[in-house]
Design an enzyme around this catalytic site. Structure first.
Site, PDB file in Angstrom:
ATOM      1  N   HIS A 176       0.818  -1.229   0.000  1.00  0.00           N
ATOM      2  CA  HIS A 176       0.000   0.000   0.000  1.00  0.00           C
ATOM      3  C   HIS A 176       0.852   1.281   0.000  1.00  0.00           C
ATOM      4  CE1 HIS A 176      -3.754  -2.126   0.432  1.00  0.00           C
ATOM      5  NE2 HIS A 176      -3.361  -2.710   1.565  1.00  0.00           N
ATOM      6  N   ASP A 178      -2.260 -10.616  -2.637  1.00  0.00           N
ATOM      7  CA  ASP A 178      -2.934 -10.179  -1.410  1.00  0.00           C
ATOM      8  C   ASP A 178      -4.413  -9.901  -1.731  1.00  0.00           C
ATOM      9  OD1 ASP A 178      -2.043  -8.804   1.462  1.00  0.00           O
ATOM     10  OD2 ASP A 178      -3.828  -7.865   0.580  1.00  0.00           O
ATOM     11  N   HIS A 188      -6.094  -7.448  -0.876  1.00  0.00           N
ATOM     12  CA  HIS A 188      -6.302  -6.015  -1.139  1.00  0.00           C
ATOM     13  C   HIS A 188      -5.521  -5.553  -2.362  1.00  0.00           C
ATOM     14  CE1 HIS A 188      -6.922  -6.598   3.261  1.00  0.00           C
ATOM     15  NE2 HIS A 188      -7.990  -5.832   3.016  1.00  0.00           N
ATOM     16  N   ASP A 224      -4.581 -13.007   3.157  1.00  0.00           N
ATOM     17  CA  ASP A 224      -5.886 -12.536   3.632  1.00  0.00           C
ATOM     18  C   ASP A 224      -6.996 -12.826   2.623  1.00  0.00           C
ATOM     19  OD1 ASP A 224      -4.657 -10.699   1.965  1.00  0.00           O
ATOM     20  OD2 ASP A 224      -4.741  -9.039   3.376  1.00  0.00           O
TER      21      ASP A 224
END
Ligand code: OKS
Ligand code: ZN
Length: 396
Positions: A180, A242, A244, A331
Site C-alpha cells: 500500500h 494479497d 487487497h 488474507d
C-alpha cells in the site's frame, strides 16, 4: 527453501488502529510473523536466515528522501509535541475538496513539509488511520525491506548456480508489509514498499553490483550510496496475490513498462479508491498495469481460473519476465478477520497458486521471490504459506 527473517521486525507493535469507526487492537501484529516462522521451523525443509544490509540507496530509488526522513523522525517529533505514546496517527488529510478552490493548496502542502506540525505532516504522508508510527517503526520497516532485498540477492545467487528446470525460490518473511505504500505516502499497515524496492533493485543492478552494495550485518547506520541511472538489467513481473489492491505498487510504477504489475483483489473493499480494471497504466506504462477485481463471493475454482487466465494471458506471455516477485498476502482466506473471499475455503488452492506461479507464462525457467504482505487469520497462516511454497516446488 531459504526464508529471510529478523526479530527486529517484531518490535513494531502499535496497540490499536481505527477500524470501522473505533479503536481496535492492531491486526498487523508481531504474532503473524512468529506464527509463520514457527510453523516453517518445525520441519527441516527451511533454512531461516537473517537479512543483510543493502543501505538506503535502493529505498531512495522508490521513495522520496523527505518521506523517508518523516518516517525516521515522526515519532520523536510527535512525543515532543505532546502526542500519545501509542504513536503517530493523522487526524486530517489534504482531501481534494479541502484544496479545490486553493489552486491545489500547494502552499499549504509546502508549509506542512517545511515546518508544519507533525499532525499536518501525518495527514500529508499517510492516507489512513491504520498505519501508526511508533518509536520502533522505522527500524522494523527498514529491516523488513532489507529482508526482501536479501531475498533478491539470494535468489540471484541461487539462480546463477542452479541447474535448469529446477524451481528457484526464496521467501522473504517481511513485516511490516509494503504494497500500500507509495513513493511518499504510507497506509494500510505499510511504510516502505518492500516489493517495489525489490523490483527496482532487480531492474537496476547486476549480481556483482548487488554483492558490492551488501553490508554483512544490518548496521542501522543507513549510509546512502549514489545510484546512477542504468539500462534495465531484468524484466520483472510483480504478481500481487494479497486480498487487497496494492495501490502503492501500482502508483509507483504506473508510468513504467517494467515491472509488469498484476493484481487480483477483492472488490469493493479497502483501499476503496483504486484497483479498477480500467486502471491500465499511462504513457510508457500503458498496458503494464493489470487489475483483476474479484467479487467477495469468489470461490476457490473461480480464483484459480482468474489467476491462470492472467498468467497465461497475452500480456504476461509477451512480457516474458526474467524474474517474478509475489506479493504474498494470505488474507484471501475465508476466515480472515478483516478481509477474505467468503468462498475461498480450500488450503489446496494455495498449493495450486504455487504450482501456477512455477508453470506460468510458458516454460521459461524463472526465479521467484515470495514477499509476505497481509493475512490475519493467525492459526492457519503457516499452513497457507507452506502450501504455496510446496506447490511452487512441486512437493506433495
Ligand atoms: C481499516 C482498514 C485497514 C485494512 C488494511 C488492509 C491491510 C492489508 N482502517 N493490505 O493488504 O492487508
Ligand atoms: Zn491485504
Amino acid at each position: 527453501m531459504e526464508v529471510i527473517y529478523s526479530e527486529e521486525c517484531l518490535k513494531h507493535a502499535p496497540k490499536y488502529e481505527i477500524l470501522s469507526g473505533s479503536a481496535k487492537p492492531y491486526f498487523e501484529s508481531p504474532q503473524r510473523l512468529t506464527a509463520i516462522k514457527n510453523h516453517l521451523a518445525s520441519t527441516d525443509r527451511y533454512a531461516i536466515l537473517p537479512p543483510a544490509d543493502y543501505t538506503l540507496a535502493p529505498i531512495l530509488r522508490v521513495h522520496t528522501s523527505e518521506f523517508v526522513e518523516y518516517l525516521q523522525t515522526a515519532y520523536n517529533k510527535w512525543v515532543e509535541q505532546g502526542g500519545d505514546s501509542q504513536g503517530v496517527l493523522p487526524e486530517c488529510f489534504p482531501h481534494p475538496k479541502l484544496l479545490a478552490e486553493l489552486g491545489g493548496a500547494k502552499a499549504w502542502i509546502e508549509t506542512a513539509k517545511r515546518d508544519g506540525n507533525v499532525l499536518a505532516k501525518a495527514g500529508l504522508y499517510c492516507f489512513d488511520m491504520s498505519t501508526t508510527i511508533t518509536g520502533d517503526t522505522w527500524n522494523a520497516a527498514y529491516i523488513s525491506c532489507q529482508a526482501a532485498l536479501t531475498g533478491v540477492h539470494r535468489l540471484l545467487q541461487l539462480d546463477a548456480s542452479s541447474s535448469a528446470n529446477k524451481p528457484v525460490g526464496v521467501y522473504a518473511l517481511c513485516r511490516p508489509p509494503g504494497h500500500h505504500a507509495g513513493e511518499d505516502v504510507c497506509g494500510g499497515y505499510c511504510y516502505i514498499n518492500n516489493v517495489a524496492v525489490s523490483a527496482q533493485f532487480l531492474i537496476d543492478y547486476e549480481l556483482e553490483q548487488v554483492e558490492s552494495l551488501r553490508i554483512k550485518d544490518v548496521s542501522l547506520a543507513h549510509p546512502v550510496v549514489e545510484v546512477e541511472k542504468r539500462t534495465p538489467k531484468r524484466k520483472v513481473l510483480i504478481l500481487d496475490l494479497d486480498y487487497h489492491h496494492g495501490n502503492g505498487t501500482q502508483s509507483i510504477f504506473y508510468t513504467k513498462s517494467n515491472p509488469l504489475y498484476i493484481s487480483l483483489h477483492g472488490t469493493p473493499d479497502y483501499p476503496w479508491f483504486t484497483g479498477a480494471s480500467h486502471e491500465r497504466g499511462s504513457g510508457e506504462g500503458e498496458g503494464y498495469n493489470i487489475n483483476i477485481p474479484l467479487s467477495k463471493s469468489t470461490t476457490d475454482a473461480e480464483y484459480l481460473s482468474a489467476l491462470h487466465d492472467v498468467l497465461d494471458g497475452e500480456t504476461a506471455l509477451a512480457f516474458n519476465a526474467d524474474v517474478v516477485l509475489v506479493s504474498l498476502g494470505l488474507d484471501t482466506w475465508h476466515m480472515d478477520p478483516i478481509a477474505g473471499f467468503q468462498r475461498l475455503k480450500s488450503l489446496e488452492t494455495y498449493w495450486r497458486m504455487g504450482e501456477m506461479i512455477r508453470t506460468c507464462a510458458g516454460t521459461k525457467h524463472r526465479p521467484v521471490l515470495f514477499v509476505q504482505e497481509g493475512g490475519y487469520w493467525i492459526g492457519q497462516l503457516g499452513d497457507m504459506v507452506e502450501n504455496v511454497l510446496d506447490g511452487f516446488l512441486g512437493r506433495e
